[in-house]
Design an enzyme around this catalytic site. Structure first.
Site, PDB file in Angstrom:
ATOM      1  N   HIS A 271     -10.799 -26.402 -12.261  1.00  0.00           N
ATOM      2  CA  HIS A 271     -12.538 -25.607 -11.174  1.00  0.00           C
ATOM      3  C   HIS A 271     -13.806 -25.518 -12.019  1.00  0.00           C
ATOM      4  CE1 HIS A 271     -15.417 -23.926  -8.335  1.00  0.00           C
ATOM      5  NE2 HIS A 271     -15.360 -24.868  -8.143  1.00  0.00           N
ATOM      6  N   ASP A 328     -10.696 -28.186  -2.116  1.00  0.00           N
ATOM      7  CA  ASP A 328     -10.112 -29.118  -1.058  1.00  0.00           C
ATOM      8  C   ASP A 328      -8.436 -29.453  -1.334  1.00  0.00           C
ATOM      9  OD1 ASP A 328     -13.137 -30.608  -3.802  1.00  0.00           O
ATOM     10  OD2 ASP A 328     -12.294 -30.358  -2.003  1.00  0.00           O
TER      11      ASP A 328
END
Ligand code: SDX
Length: 392
Positions: A271, A328
């Site tokens: 991320h 996700d």
């Protein structure tokens, strides 16, 4: 001179705006919407309340909540002519391409939604899209299956009605399942906003030219589609399926993910901001166990996901780069348990992110932000004279 231009690829160290909507602390793995922790909201609020909070800045009172929902219900119809656009798509069209087209097409049927010169105008455009987008999501899904494009039942809650619009049988039958409603409500809350991510920055920059809300949202949907962003939730399931086909050989995929020559990345990991666990991934991982358990589903894919996470968290390549599971990584496992097809996962992400995009677009307009227009460092040809075709 024009002063020094500093290039910052991917805007890794560039702030684009001041915002009072969402707070992230990447080091500590903290996420808050308007000061409320995501853990509390996921546990105690419902999605429509969180949408109101993100857009207007405060948790709604009972009457504000009821009025917001009623105003949304009044707009939860889509011009029948939009069905002609849906019909024009092949069943094999990717749902993200369908829903971004339909969202932009809404401007044609709601021309006044472009002029948002007052808060009242803005409110009208907001409840229009909050009402119509779930219909477009349902129609996008049902188009794939050749099912009738119709409506749900507005005596139901916002999320209940979305599930009914998606899954009702052609003869009207639909059995409400509280487990699915609660799971979707929680997932949509967890996806609702995330400060200046790629798709939100897209919505803001398109809106900064004073393009309409629906056009700005359509652009955001396109940005979300990419596998490095929202499209990752679909890519995670495809990766986990591939590992399952390979007899659960997670090592092979870990090696591929670390091989600089190989473009493959471990989808659902890493991320830009979180250099710790994504707090949403923690909640979704727990919810995956609960939802599949409650639905009585034994999905080997969940065990493969947990195995892959464990390996990555012990692998120096990932540990050194602070790569943890992100939002996700587990979400698709729940969507799959709910009977939602893989290529609809990112549409469900967009459904959750809608209020965040709206909130950020509204803040940008209320703050009268200037049009987004970055500069560059020119590295092309020096001045040169034209050479006629016959001499080239
Ligand atoms: C979302 O921004 C948001 O807030 C997004 C989001 C939201 O709510 O809006 O949180 C939603 O999009 C989550 C991210 C979903 N994407 C994926 O899961 C795709 C896989 N992850 C990546 O491609 C990547 O981690 C990003 C895109 C998420 C972040 O990329 P960055 O910040 O540009 O980091 P990078 O590509 O520069 O990577 C740093 C290093 C590199 O290695 P080195 O060159 O330093 O040796 O880490 C490596 C990368 O190769 N790396 C990975 C990896 N992610 C980063 N290596 C293998 N697998 C990965 N997943």
């Amino acid at each position: 001179s024009e002063g020094v231009i500093t290039i910052d690829p991917g805007f890794k160290n560039t702030g684009s705006c001041e915002s009072s909507i969402t707070f992230l602390d990447g080091e500590k793995g903290i996420l808050r919407y308007r000061g409320y922790s995501i853990e509390e909201l996921a546990e105690k609020a419902d999605f429509l309340e969180v949408a109101y909070l993100l857009i207007f800045g405060e948790l709604p009172t009972k009457e504000q909540n009821d009025k917001f929902h009623n105003d949304i219900k009044a707009q939860a119809v889509v011009d029948e002519d939009v069905k002609k656009i849906v019909d024009a798509f092949p069943k094999t069209a990717h749902p993200m391409g369908v829903i971004s087209s339909l969202t932009s097409a809404l401007t044609a049927f709601n021309p006044t939604s472009v002029n948002v010169n007052s808060e009242a105008d803005m409110y009208r455009a907001i409840v229009k899209i909050m009402g119509k987008f779930p219909v477009l999501v349902a129609w996008t899904y049902r188009k794939k299956l050749g099912l009738p494009l119709d409506y749900g039942d507005d005596s139901l809650g916002y999320v209940e009605n979305i599930l009914k619009m998606m899954f009702r049988q052609p003869n009207g039958n639909y059995i409400q399942n509280r487990i699915l409603v609660d799971a979707l409500d929680k997932l949509l809350i967890l996806h609702a906003d995330h400060e200046q991510n790629c798709s939100t920055s897209t919505v803001r920059i398109v809106g900064s030219s004073h393009a309409g809300l629906f056009a700005s949202l359509s652009a955001g949907i396109s940005a979300l589609w990419g596998p490095l962003h929202g499209g990752a939730n679909q890519a995670v399931l495809e990766m986990l399926e591939a590992i399952k086909e390979d007899g659960g050989d997670t090592k092979k995929y870990m090696t591929k993910a670390k091989d600089k020559e190989d473009p493959f990345r471990l989808m659902g990991f890493g991320h830009r901001v979180y250099k710790n666990f994504d707090p949403r991934a923690k909640i979704i991982k727990k919810a995956a166990d609960e939802v599949l358990g409650n639905l009585g589903i034994e999905d080997p894919i969940l065990d493969i996901a947990k195995g892959l996470e464990k390996e990555a968290l012990e692998d120096p390549y990932f540990v050194d780069r602070k790569l943890y599971p992100n939002v996700d990584f587990y979400s698709g496992i729940i969507y799959r348990g709910m009977g939602i097809p893989t290529d609809m996962f990112t549409v469900m992400f967009a459904l959750g992110r809608l209020p965040g995009w709206i909130a950020q677009w509204r803040e940008m307009r209320l703050n009268k932000e200037p049009i987004g227009r970055p500069r560059q460092v020119y590295t092309g040809a020096k001045l040169r004279s034209f050479v006629p075709l016959e001499n080239r």
